[in-house]
Design a protein around this motif. Structure first.
Motif, mmCIF file in Angstrom:
data_model
loop_
_atom_site.group_PDB
_atom_site.id
_atom_site.type_symbol
_atom_site.label_atom_id
_atom_site.label_comp_id
_atom_site.label_asym_id
_atom_site.label_seq_id
_atom_site.Cartn_x
_atom_site.Cartn_y
_atom_site.Cartn_z
ATOM 1 N N UNK A 36 0.756 -1.204 -0.244
ATOM 2 C CA UNK A 36 0.011 0.113 -0.190
ATOM 3 C C UNK A 36 1.416 0.776 0.070
ATOM 4 N N UNK A 37 1.975 1.655 -1.327
ATOM 5 C CA UNK A 37 2.621 2.748 -1.372
ATOM 6 C C UNK A 37 2.483 2.433 -2.866
ATOM 7 N N UNK A 38 2.661 3.940 -3.044
ATOM 8 C CA UNK A 38 2.568 4.220 -4.560
ATOM 9 C C UNK A 38 4.058 5.131 -4.411
ATOM 10 N N UNK A 42 9.823 9.919 -5.558
ATOM 11 C CA UNK A 42 8.606 10.261 -4.704
ATOM 12 C C UNK A 42 7.927 8.979 -3.950
ATOM 13 N N UNK A 43 7.554 8.807 -2.931
ATOM 14 C CA UNK A 43 6.940 7.559 -1.807
ATOM 15 C C UNK A 43 5.708 8.310 -1.426
ATOM 16 N N UNK A 44 4.384 7.502 -2.031
ATOM 17 C CA UNK A 44 2.573 7.937 -1.004
ATOM 18 C C UNK A 44 3.111 6.577 -0.170
ATOM 19 N N UNK A 45 2.662 6.730 1.459
ATOM 20 C CA UNK A 45 2.031 5.928 2.442
ATOM 21 C C UNK A 45 0.768 6.207 2.819
ATOM 22 N N UNK A 46 0.302 4.907 3.116
ATOM 23 C CA UNK A 46 -0.816 4.533 2.664
ATOM 24 C C UNK A 46 -1.411 3.453 3.583
ATOM 25 N N UNK A 47 -0.477 2.949 3.714
ATOM 26 C CA UNK A 47 -0.762 0.834 4.530
ATOM 27 C C UNK A 47 0.698 0.500 4.458
ATOM 28 N N UNK A 48 0.523 -1.142 4.760
ATOM 29 C CA UNK A 48 1.422 -1.907 5.066
ATOM 30 C C UNK A 48 2.372 -2.070 3.962
ATOM 31 N N UNK A 49 3.844 -2.120 3.496
ATOM 32 C CA UNK A 49 4.089 -2.751 2.608
ATOM 33 C C UNK A 49 4.978 -4.082 2.637
ATOM 34 N N UNK A 50 5.433 -4.721 1.637
ATOM 35 C CA UNK A 50 6.001 -5.486 2.213
ATOM 36 C C UNK A 50 6.553 -6.308 3.514
ATOM 37 N N UNK A 51 7.490 -5.450 3.681
ATOM 38 C CA UNK A 51 8.679 -4.949 4.509
ATOM 39 C C UNK A 51 8.200 -4.357 6.168
ATOM 40 N N UNK A 52 6.574 -4.323 6.524
ATOM 41 C CA UNK A 52 6.013 -3.593 7.515
ATOM 42 C C UNK A 52 5.700 -4.985 8.228
ATOM 43 N N UNK A 53 6.129 -4.543 9.062
ATOM 44 C CA UNK A 53 5.432 -5.337 10.375
ATOM 45 C C UNK A 53 4.586 -4.946 11.207
ATOM 46 N N UNK A 54 3.075 -5.591 12.401
ATOM 47 C CA UNK A 54 2.211 -5.203 12.731
ATOM 48 C C UNK A 54 2.700 -4.197 14.019
ATOM 49 N N UNK A 55 2.067 -3.326 12.772
ATOM 50 C CA UNK A 55 1.706 -2.176 13.835
ATOM 51 C C UNK A 55 2.978 -0.791 13.157
ATOM 52 N N UNK A 56 3.659 -1.256 12.052
ATOM 53 C CA UNK A 56 5.097 -0.134 11.750
ATOM 54 C C UNK A 56 4.407 -0.619 10.352
ATOM 55 N N UNK A 72 6.626 0.279 7.124
ATOM 56 C CA UNK A 72 7.776 0.148 6.638
ATOM 57 C C UNK A 72 8.320 0.313 5.111
ATOM 58 N N UNK A 73 8.924 1.471 5.064
ATOM 59 C CA UNK A 73 9.572 0.865 3.169
ATOM 60 C C UNK A 73 10.886 0.264 3.748
ATOM 61 N N UNK A 74 10.924 0.603 2.086
ATOM 62 C CA UNK A 74 12.233 -0.232 1.747
ATOM 63 C C UNK A 74 13.498 -0.056 1.967
ATOM 64 N N UNK A 75 13.823 1.239 2.342
ATOM 65 C CA UNK A 75 14.709 1.514 3.401
ATOM 66 C C UNK A 75 14.430 2.598 3.713
ATOM 67 N N UNK A 76 15.495 3.693 4.478
ATOM 68 C CA UNK A 76 15.149 5.188 5.136
ATOM 69 C C UNK A 76 14.651 6.223 3.942
#
Length: 122
Positions: A40-42, A74-88, A90-94
């Motif tokens: 859930x990242x564009x 440019x990244x738009x975050x609107x939910x969990x990514x494949x790198x995410x952990x429960x409650x966090x 997380x982008x691929x890297x910083x």
């Protein structure tokens, strides 16, 4: 600086931070390009080059706008990514934090099938 993010029929207002990376993004507007999704990242490449800065984070929130230095993206975050952990989320890297969507960023879930994005100054 306020910007509009348009994907398909969705138009969302966002605000860019007052940081060197965000200023470079503002100077590159308008940007119209294709995009990819990662969970859930564009994200999409933009004509901006910047290194990780003091705003760089490995955990973000729904609605955050980030700049990913390795992909000049440019990244738009609107939910969990494949790198995410429960409650966090997380982008691929910083990512450098460059702004925030003003409104319900989860609406981006409805346009993930679209082909292009337009970023423009308000």
């Amino acid at each position: 600086m306020k910007i509009n993010i348009r994907i398909g029929k969705l138009a969302m207002e966002a605000e860019l931070n007052d940081t060197p990376t965000a200023k470079k993004v503002a100077e590159a507007l308008p940007i119209k390009t294709s995009f990819d999704t990662w969970g859930e990242e564009i994200y999409f490449s933009i004509p901006v080059t910047a290194s990780a800065d003091k705003t760089a984070r490995e955990v973000v929130e729904v609605g955050d706008l980030g700049y990913w230095p390795p992909g000049k993206a440019f990244c738009i975050f609107f939910g969990q990514t494949p790198a995410s952990r429960p409650g966090k989320i997380m982008p691929a890297s910083a990512v450098n934090m460059i702004g925030k969507v003003l409104g319900d960023a989860t609406q981006f879930k409805t346009v993930m099938h679209e082909k292009s994005v337009l970023l423009e100054a308000r």
